[in-house]
Design a protein around this motif. Structure first.
Motif, PDB file in Angstrom:
ATOM      1  N   TRP A   1       4.471  81.954  77.128  1.00  0.00           N
ATOM      2  CA  TRP A   1       3.574  81.226  78.405  1.00  0.00           C
ATOM      3  C   TRP A   1       4.251  81.302  79.689  1.00  0.00           C
ATOM      4  CZ3 TRP A   1      -0.076  77.469  78.105  1.00  0.00           C
ATOM      5  CH2 TRP A   1      -0.662  77.333  76.742  1.00  0.00           C
ATOM      6  N   TYR A   2       3.652  81.226  80.889  1.00  0.00           N
ATOM      7  CA  TYR A   2       3.917  81.662  82.171  1.00  0.00           C
ATOM      8  C   TYR A   2       3.548  80.390  83.017  1.00  0.00           C
ATOM      9  CZ  TYR A   2       5.270  86.353  80.586  1.00  0.00           C
ATOM     10  OH  TYR A   2       5.777  87.206  79.742  1.00  0.00           O
ATOM     11  N   ARG A   3       4.164  80.020  84.042  1.00  0.00           N
ATOM     12  CA  ARG A   3       3.744  79.115  84.964  1.00  0.00           C
ATOM     13  C   ARG A   3       3.863  79.968  86.431  1.00  0.00           C
ATOM     14  NH1 ARG A   3       4.275  74.204  87.491  1.00  0.00           N
ATOM     15  NH2 ARG A   3       3.131  74.168  89.415  1.00  0.00           N
ATOM     16  N   ASP A   4       2.834  80.370  86.974  1.00  0.00           N
ATOM     17  CA  ASP A   4       2.535  81.472  87.735  1.00  0.00           C
ATOM     18  C   ASP A   4       3.136  82.678  87.450  1.00  0.00           C
ATOM     19  OD1 ASP A   4       1.647  79.543  89.527  1.00  0.00           O
ATOM     20  OD2 ASP A   4       3.502  78.804  90.225  1.00  0.00           O
ATOM     21  N   ASP A   5       4.141  83.342  87.802  1.00  0.00           N
ATOM     22  CA  ASP A   5       4.705  84.550  87.446  1.00  0.00           C
ATOM     23  C   ASP A   5       6.042  84.218  86.621  1.00  0.00           C
ATOM     24  OD1 ASP A   5       2.892  86.102  88.552  1.00  0.00           O
ATOM     25  OD2 ASP A   5       3.688  86.375  90.378  1.00  0.00           O
ATOM     26  N   ARG A   6       6.359  83.168  86.455  1.00  0.00           N
ATOM     27  CA  ARG A   6       7.848  82.852  85.688  1.00  0.00           C
ATOM     28  C   ARG A   6       7.375  82.323  84.263  1.00  0.00           C
ATOM     29  NH1 ARG A   6      11.172  77.828  87.427  1.00  0.00           N
ATOM     30  NH2 ARG A   6       9.253  76.814  86.829  1.00  0.00           N
ATOM     31  N   ARG A   7       8.115  83.305  83.507  1.00  0.00           N
ATOM     32  CA  ARG A   7       8.042  82.744  81.873  1.00  0.00           C
ATOM     33  C   ARG A   7       8.808  81.564  81.482  1.00  0.00           C
ATOM     34  NH1 ARG A   7       9.125  86.621  76.346  1.00  0.00           N
ATOM     35  NH2 ARG A   7       8.425  84.870  74.972  1.00  0.00           N
ATOM     36  N   ILE A   8       7.979  80.903  80.668  1.00  0.00           N
ATOM     37  CA  ILE A   8       8.389  79.506  80.086  1.00  0.00           C
ATOM     38  C   ILE A   8       9.065  79.667  78.815  1.00  0.00           C
ATOM     39  CG2 ILE A   8       7.966  76.939  79.744  1.00  0.00           C
ATOM     40  CD1 ILE A   8       5.607  77.385  81.771  1.00  0.00           C
ATOM     41  N   PHE A   9      10.232  79.198  78.458  1.00  0.00           N
ATOM     42  CA  PHE A   9      10.787  79.266  77.173  1.00  0.00           C
ATOM     43  C   PHE A   9      10.748  77.926  76.663  1.00  0.00           C
ATOM     44  CE2 PHE A   9      12.265  83.114  79.194  1.00  0.00           C
ATOM     45  CZ  PHE A   9      12.091  84.056  78.394  1.00  0.00           C
ATOM     46  N   ASN A  10      10.782  77.653  75.035  1.00  0.00           N
ATOM     47  CA  ASN A  10      10.990  76.215  74.588  1.00  0.00           C
ATOM     48  C   ASN A  10      12.213  75.684  74.970  1.00  0.00           C
ATOM     49  OD1 ASN A  10      10.163  74.452  72.834  1.00  0.00           O
ATOM     50  ND2 ASN A  10      11.152  75.022  71.213  1.00  0.00           N
ATOM     51  N   GLY A  11      12.134  74.475  75.612  1.00  0.00           N
ATOM     52  CA  GLY A  11      13.252  73.532  75.809  1.00  0.00           C
ATOM     53  C   GLY A  11      13.469  73.799  77.356  1.00  0.00           C
ATOM     54  N   PHE A  12      12.654  74.697  78.182  1.00  0.00           N
ATOM     55  CA  PHE A  12      12.828  74.630  79.628  1.00  0.00           C
ATOM     56  C   PHE A  12      12.366  73.453  80.328  1.00  0.00           C
ATOM     57  CE2 PHE A  12      11.124  76.215  83.628  1.00  0.00           C
ATOM     58  CZ  PHE A  12      12.540  76.924  84.144  1.00  0.00           C
ATOM     59  N   ASP A  13      13.364  72.954  81.069  1.00  0.00           N
ATOM     60  CA  ASP A  13      12.725  71.699  81.796  1.00  0.00           C
ATOM     61  C   ASP A  13      11.952  70.666  80.995  1.00  0.00           C
ATOM     62  OD1 ASP A  13      13.929  72.622  83.975  1.00  0.00           O
ATOM     63  OD2 ASP A  13      11.965  73.399  84.872  1.00  0.00           O
ATOM     64  N   GLY A  14      12.738  70.594  79.602  1.00  0.00           N
ATOM     65  CA  GLY A  14      11.905  69.553  78.875  1.00  0.00           C
ATOM     66  C   GLY A  14      10.712  70.115  78.193  1.00  0.00           C
ATOM     67  N   ILE A  15      10.268  71.000  78.449  1.00  0.00           N
ATOM     68  CA  ILE A  15       9.005  71.559  77.804  1.00  0.00           C
ATOM     69  C   ILE A  15       9.270  71.944  76.543  1.00  0.00           C
ATOM     70  CG2 ILE A  15       7.280  73.373  78.250  1.00  0.00           C
ATOM     71  CD1 ILE A  15       7.518  73.638  81.031  1.00  0.00           C
ATOM     72  N   GLU A  16       8.211  71.800  75.624  1.00  0.00           N
ATOM     73  CA  GLU A  16       8.330  71.855  74.225  1.00  0.00           C
ATOM     74  C   GLU A  16       7.095  73.040  74.031  1.00  0.00           C
ATOM     75  OE1 GLU A  16       7.655  69.819  69.977  1.00  0.00           O
ATOM     76  OE2 GLU A  16       7.922  68.622  71.544  1.00  0.00           O
ATOM     77  N   ILE A  17       7.344  74.050  73.372  1.00  0.00           N
ATOM     78  CA  ILE A  17       6.395  75.173  72.993  1.00  0.00           C
ATOM     79  C   ILE A  17       6.494  75.098  71.246  1.00  0.00           C
ATOM     80  CG2 ILE A  17       5.759  77.410  72.870  1.00  0.00           C
ATOM     81  CD1 ILE A  17       6.972  77.635  75.764  1.00  0.00           C
ATOM     82  N   GLU A  18       5.387  75.065  70.744  1.00  0.00           N
ATOM     83  CA  GLU A  18       5.231  75.138  69.415  1.00  0.00           C
ATOM     84  C   GLU A  18       4.095  76.223  68.770  1.00  0.00           C
ATOM     85  OE1 GLU A  18       4.910  72.181  65.319  1.00  0.00           O
ATOM     86  OE2 GLU A  18       4.554  71.583  67.262  1.00  0.00           O
ATOM     87  N   ASP A  19       4.263  77.027  68.197  1.00  0.00           N
ATOM     88  CA  ASP A  19       3.504  78.084  67.401  1.00  0.00           C
ATOM     89  C   ASP A  19       2.908  77.663  66.130  1.00  0.00           C
ATOM     90  OD1 ASP A  19       3.525  79.129  69.981  1.00  0.00           O
ATOM     91  OD2 ASP A  19       4.787  80.935  69.489  1.00  0.00           O
ATOM     92  N   ILE A  20       1.646  77.400  65.642  1.00  0.00           N
ATOM     93  CA  ILE A  20       1.261  77.329  64.452  1.00  0.00           C
ATOM     94  C   ILE A  20      -0.024  78.098  64.235  1.00  0.00           C
ATOM     95  CG2 ILE A  20       0.486  75.535  62.814  1.00  0.00           C
ATOM     96  CD1 ILE A  20       1.720  73.405  64.491  1.00  0.00           C
ATOM     97  N   GLY A  21       0.293  79.103  63.463  1.00  0.00           N
ATOM     98  CA  GLY A  21      -0.759  80.080  63.029  1.00  0.00           C
ATOM     99  C   GLY A  21      -1.494  80.570  64.197  1.00  0.00           C
ATOM    100  N   LEU A  22      -2.647  80.336  64.508  1.00  0.00           N
ATOM    101  CA  LEU A  22      -3.240  81.049  65.548  1.00  0.00           C
ATOM    102  C   LEU A  22      -3.229  80.288  66.669  1.00  0.00           C
ATOM    103  CD1 LEU A  22      -6.681  81.907  63.693  1.00  0.00           C
ATOM    104  CD2 LEU A  22      -4.855  83.427  63.733  1.00  0.00           C
ATOM    105  N   THR A  23      -2.618  79.163  66.930  1.00  0.00           N
ATOM    106  CA  THR A  23      -2.792  78.274  68.007  1.00  0.00           C
ATOM    107  C   THR A  23      -1.026  77.983  68.520  1.00  0.00           C
ATOM    108  OG1 THR A  23      -4.381  77.091  67.008  1.00  0.00           O
ATOM    109  CG2 THR A  23      -2.912  75.982  68.954  1.00  0.00           C
TER     110      THR A  23
END
Length: 370
Positions: free
Chosen positions: A250-272
């Motif tokens: 995931w990217y915001r503009d040209d900056r990549r976002i990592f899980n836990g960055f600024d309280g952001i949560e990223i979860e990958d489940i299968g194809l989603t």
């Protein structure tokens, strides 16, 4: 009396002459009586019984397989434990062969020496063998666009017929073949799945399956923009079809976002992949990019997180008052100007409906100012 070896030689010579199609004569030049029985067809593993009549005064009798003696009277000459004597009397000479195999196929002869002349009874045993797939393709992993050949070789008697079909329910077309080698040129992802080979003859069938995996680069579904009110939770979704399964970035503009960055949560489940922003602030609004990647390539889509202004109580009141005012004004105009309106003959103005309309409209207009 002749020795057993003598009779073995005599019977062997008799069979050799029969196989050449020549007449067989006894020592006294008396022509023999030869009988050919119908073929015996048996399946591999079964037991077969061979029987011939005796009659007259029998001096010697034997069952032979091609050039070897199986039984000479009650004496067993064969070393094969599957061969045994069933009956031997003046009427019948029967032996049996158990668990018959393809190597037992061929001509069998019962040779009888009587006081008057020799006599032979011959029969041909045909062994049928169920099909067995002996060479088969292993499961395959190929890249989309590759040429694929699946192999299925089988033994059997009669010779088995080979057929292929696709078992996968995901196939969007019928795929089959009737050849030992099944060729699939420029394979697509839609032809990935389980294939079954069937070898069949009159006796039985044998089947085997092979799994065909097709690798292809990701394709990403078009992203859907998401509207969120300040302070609420926003969820961005990204779906990608790929084999092997794609990894997400995931990217915001040209900056990549990592899980836990600024309280952001990223979860990958299968194809989603889901990106969740808790307590959305002004700084969170904007353009986000989802990238799906596997060993064959990548694909991406953009999703905009935009602000949704939540209406206040005063805003709701103004909207409601404005709607009522608009509706009341319309109805008053219809009453005053329509066919049923009453005119004052002296002044030329409308009648009694006008004051009522004014009484309704003026307070509503004053209410909108506050």
């Amino acid at each position: 009396m002749k020795s057993p070896a003598y009779w073995a030689v005599l019977f062997g010579m008799a069979i050799a002459l029969i196989q050449r199609g020549l007449p067989v004569r006894s020592q006294g030049d008396t022509q023999s009586d030869n009988t050919v029985m119908d073929n015996i067809t048996v399946r591999q593993g079964e037991t077969v019984f061979l029987s011939c009549s005796q009659g007259d005064v029998v001096t010697h009798t034997a069952w032979l397989n091609r050039s070897s003696i199986l039984y000479a009277g009650e004496d067993k000459w064969s070393v094969d434990p599957r061969v045994s004597l069933v009956t031997l009397n003046r009427d019948e000479f029967t032996i049996k062969i158990e668990n018959i195999d393809l190597s037992d196929e061929g001509l069998y002869v019962c040779a009888v020496q009587t006081s008057s002349k020799p006599r032979t009874t011959s029969v041909h045993i045909i062994v049928q063998v169920p099909p067995k797939i002996v060479s088969f393709s292993n499961s395959l992993v190929v890249n989309e666009g590759s040429n694929v050949t699946l192999m299925c070789l089988a033994n059997g008697k009669p010779e088995p017929a080979i057929s292929w079909k696709m078992l996968s329910l995901t196939a969007n077309e019928d795929i089959d073949s009737e050849d030992e080698y099944f060729e699939i040129p420029s394979i697509s992802r839609h032809r990935a799945g389980v294939y079954e080979c069937t070898a069949a003859n009159d006796i039985a069938i044998d089947t085997k399956t092979v799994t065909l995996v097709v690798y292809y680069p990701p394709t990403v579904s078009e992203g859907r923009d998401v509207g969120v009110t300040l302070g609420h939770t926003g969820v961005l979704r990204c779906e990608a079809d790929a084999v092997p399964e794609a990894d997400f970035e995931w990217y915001r503009d040209d900056r990549r976002i990592f899980n836990g960055f600024d309280g952001i949560e990223i979860e990958d489940i299968g194809l989603t992949s889901m990106l969740t922003l808790h307590n959305v602030s002004e700084a969170d609004y904007g353009n986000y990019t989802c990238v799906a990647i596997n060993k064959l390539g990548s694909a991406n889509t953009s999703i905009i997180l935009y602000e949704v202004i939540e209406p206040t109580s005063s805003t709701l009141l103004q909207e409601m008052t404005s709607s009522v005012l608009e509706q009341t004004t319309t109805e008053c105009n219809q009453l005053c100007e329509g066919p049923g309106a009453v005119q004052d003959g002296n002044s030329g103005t409308t009648g009694t409906y006008t004051p009522i309309c004014l009484l309704l409209i003026v307070p509503l207009q004053l209410l909108l100012k506050f």
